[in-house]
Design an enzyme around this catalytic site. Structure first.
Site, PDB file in Angstrom:
ATOM      1  N   CYS A   1       0.848  -1.198   0.000  1.00 14.21           N
ATOM      2  CA  CYS A   1       0.000   0.000   0.000  1.00 14.21           C
ATOM      3  C   CYS A   1       0.883   1.248   0.000  1.00 14.21           C
ATOM      4  O   CYS A   1       1.364   1.666   1.059  1.00 14.21           O
ATOM      5  CB  CYS A   1      -0.922  -0.008   1.221  1.00 14.21           C
TER       6      CYS A   1
ATOM      7  N   CYS B   1      -0.315   4.108   2.334  1.00 17.00           N
ATOM      8  CA  CYS B   1      -0.133   3.863   3.762  1.00 17.00           C
ATOM      9  C   CYS B   1       1.327   4.008   4.175  1.00 17.00           C
ATOM     10  O   CYS B   1       1.661   4.706   5.134  1.00 17.00           O
ATOM     11  CB  CYS B   1      -0.607   2.460   4.127  1.00 17.00           C
ATOM     12  N   ASP B   2       2.205   3.305   3.473  1.00 19.94           N
ATOM     13  CA  ASP B   2       3.581   3.145   3.927  1.00 19.94           C
ATOM     14  C   ASP B   2       4.579   4.071   3.246  1.00 19.94           C
ATOM     15  O   ASP B   2       5.723   4.185   3.695  1.00 19.94           O
ATOM     16  CB  ASP B   2       4.014   1.686   3.721  1.00 19.94           C
TER      17      ASP B   2
END
Length: 529
Positions: free
Chosen positions: A346, A349-350
């Protein structure tokens, strides 16, 4: 800090505050602290129930703000500026600390209150992560309800030293009392189940005591939610069993092709889906995974049985499988070993955790190219690796990608191994498919974007699947087994789109209803009408 429209909305929300709330800020001389001070002042101005205090001498991360309810207990703290996806987490923390009731099942609320022990949770997040708020909001609520629980949200991009020290390379990353607790998206029920060792056993016993359904839906993404609503509207006994609501939609940042909704985000759409389902008489069983389908003698009207990983089982006259799909893995040495330690799926997200570092994106379709474009604005260098001889993304995306100076594109390349030092990723190797040469790259992160794989492992041998594992269905959504239907990304539907999944869920649900009224089953005294 906040514009006039947001202030007006918040002023209306804060009318729900029943008891006083104190915002205690801990600041230093940084620009982020100035922003936090401005935000706190704005919030204070919107309700007479909110007061502001300073705690600059407290030895905590700065900037941070603690939210204290009537008991003057700093149960919730935000280390870093809770904006972006975490702004809603802040507003909910204020409302819930001020006595506004949470929208959660009564049994789960009571279970949280009864947890024994002292739990100091810390959750490392990125402000662009759409999965993080679910975890942050769950732990914040638990901290409000139980005096033995405290929770701190920590912006990993702002407190990079802590992220490096703890070798956090995927968010959300949750620690309790200084020890790793879990990472990735977790629901409130999942978190509570990890703390309450008897929760799974009690849930299994309750499920085993449930009466058979007319239609049991397995999966709660767009297809499963649509199927549940259509079934409930027909007045039949409907059950919905799933690990969690949303599926892959929870990992979708921007949705701009959902007809009649100009723009939304995955988590927001999932919240609306869940609320819509709960408006109907649907028996929802969350935090449960299917492990097997037992067909029994369908020609004799026997019920279908779905066995769950918890040891429980459910029976139904008809079943609709809507278990969706998950990110496809490369299946190369080192990938699973370094998952969450540099291997990620992701980018939203990261990605912020790799600020200033070198990363690779595996996959040249739309998802891969979009990921590379997004990451290029954060990291030092992006290398996109595509197996085919050319990129497969839309031309408009390719043009944008090629305009970025810190992006390198490599085609005709097969990733062969993820390299690391035992703790985190430090490179990868790939084979040049034109020359068969093995080439190594030094980097700190790898984002895999090579498509999806259907969640049908529990169905192998039970019904007809394609070589790719997709469920074969007919025009009504019926599988190779009479009375068992399927919908969404788990099926042979050629286009994996949210709106198509919803339509196929409705279609398969109507197919199941039609099957019910044409057949008799165990215990029926007459054919349903």
């Amino acid at each position: 800090m906040l514009d006039a429209n947001i202030k007006k909305q918040l002023e209306a929300y804060f009318q729900n505050l029943k008891t006083p709330v104190e915002i205690a800020v801990s600041l230093d001389d940084s620009a982020k602290s100035q922003e936090m001070a401005s935000l706190a002042k704005d919030l204070e101005s919107l309700s007479s129930q909110i007061t502001l205090s300073k705690n600059d001498n407290d030895l905590v991360r700065k900037p941070s703000m603690a939210i204290q309810g009537q008991d003057n207990r700093p149960a919730i703290r935000f280390a870093g500026l809770p904006m972006g996806h975490e702004f809603n987490s802040l507003i909910l923390a204020i409302l819930q600390s001020g006595g506004h009731p949470a929208k959660l099942e009564a049994d789960l609320l009571e279970q949280i209150k009864q947890l024994e022990g002292e739990f100091n949770f810390e959750t490392y997040i990125s402000l662009s992560c759409q999965n993080c708020p679910e975890v942050v909001q769950a732990l914040n609520l638990m901290a409000v309800l139980n005096p033995g629980i405290r929770h701190t949200m920590i912006d990993g991009a702002l407190f990079q030293d802590e992220v490096d020290e703890k070798q956090i390379m995927a968010v959300p990353a949750v620690f309790v009392n200084g020890e790793p607790f879990g990472h990735g998206r977790m629901s409130t029920a999942e978190i509570v189940a990890k703390l309450d060792v008897n929760a799974e056993k009690r849930a299994a016993e309750a499920i085993n005591n449930k009466d058979p359904y007319d239609l049991l839906i397995v999966g709660a993404g767009p297809a499963g939610a649509a199927a549940a609503i259509y079934a409930a509207r027909k007045g039949i006994r409907t059950g919905l069993v799933a690990d969690r609501f949303g599926g892959q939609v929870m990992d979708t940042m921007a949705i701009e092709n959902f007809i009649s909704v100009k723009e939304t985000e995955g988590p927001k759409l999932v919240a609306n889906l869940e609320q819509h389902v709960l408006d109907y008489d649907v028996d929802v069983m969350s935090n449960q995974r299917a492990s097997a389908l037992i067909e029994n003698n369908r020609s004799a009207g026997e019920l279908v049985e779905i066995q769950l990983e918890s040891g429980a089982s459910l029976k139904s006259k008809t079943v609709l499988i809507a278990t969706g799909a998950r990110w496809r893995e490369m299946n190369v040495p080192g990938e699973r070993e370094y998952r969450g330690k540099g291997v990620a799926y992701c980018p939203h997200c990261d990605g912020p955790l790799f600020k200033g570092k070198r990363v690779a994106v595996i996959g040249g379709g739309n998802s891969g190219v979009e990921a590379a474009i997004d990451l290029a604005g954060i990291v030092a260098q992006v290398t996109l690796i595509e197996f085919d001889s050319q990129l497969r993304a839309d031309e408009v995306l390719q043009r944008k990608l090629r305009s970025l100076k810190n992006v390198t594109i490599i085609t005709s390349a097969l990733t062969t191994e993820v390299l690391g030092d035992g703790n985190k990723v430090n490179g990868l190797t790939y084979k040049d498919r034109n020359t068969d040469d093995e080439i190594s790259l030094e980097l700190e992160g790898i984002f895999v974007q090579i498509g999806l794989v259907p969640n049908t492992e529990f169905l192998k041998g039970a019904m007809e699947l394609t070589p790719r594992g997709e469920i074969v269905v007919d025009s009504r959504g019926e599988t190779s087994i009479p009375g068992i239907f399927a919908a969404g990304d788990v099926t042979t539907a050629p286009y994996k789109q949210i709106i198509i999944a919803m339509g196929s869920g409705a279609n398969a649900s109507l197919g199941a209803f039609d099957y019910l009224i044409r057949n008799s089953f165990e215990g029926d005294t007459a054919v349903a009408a």
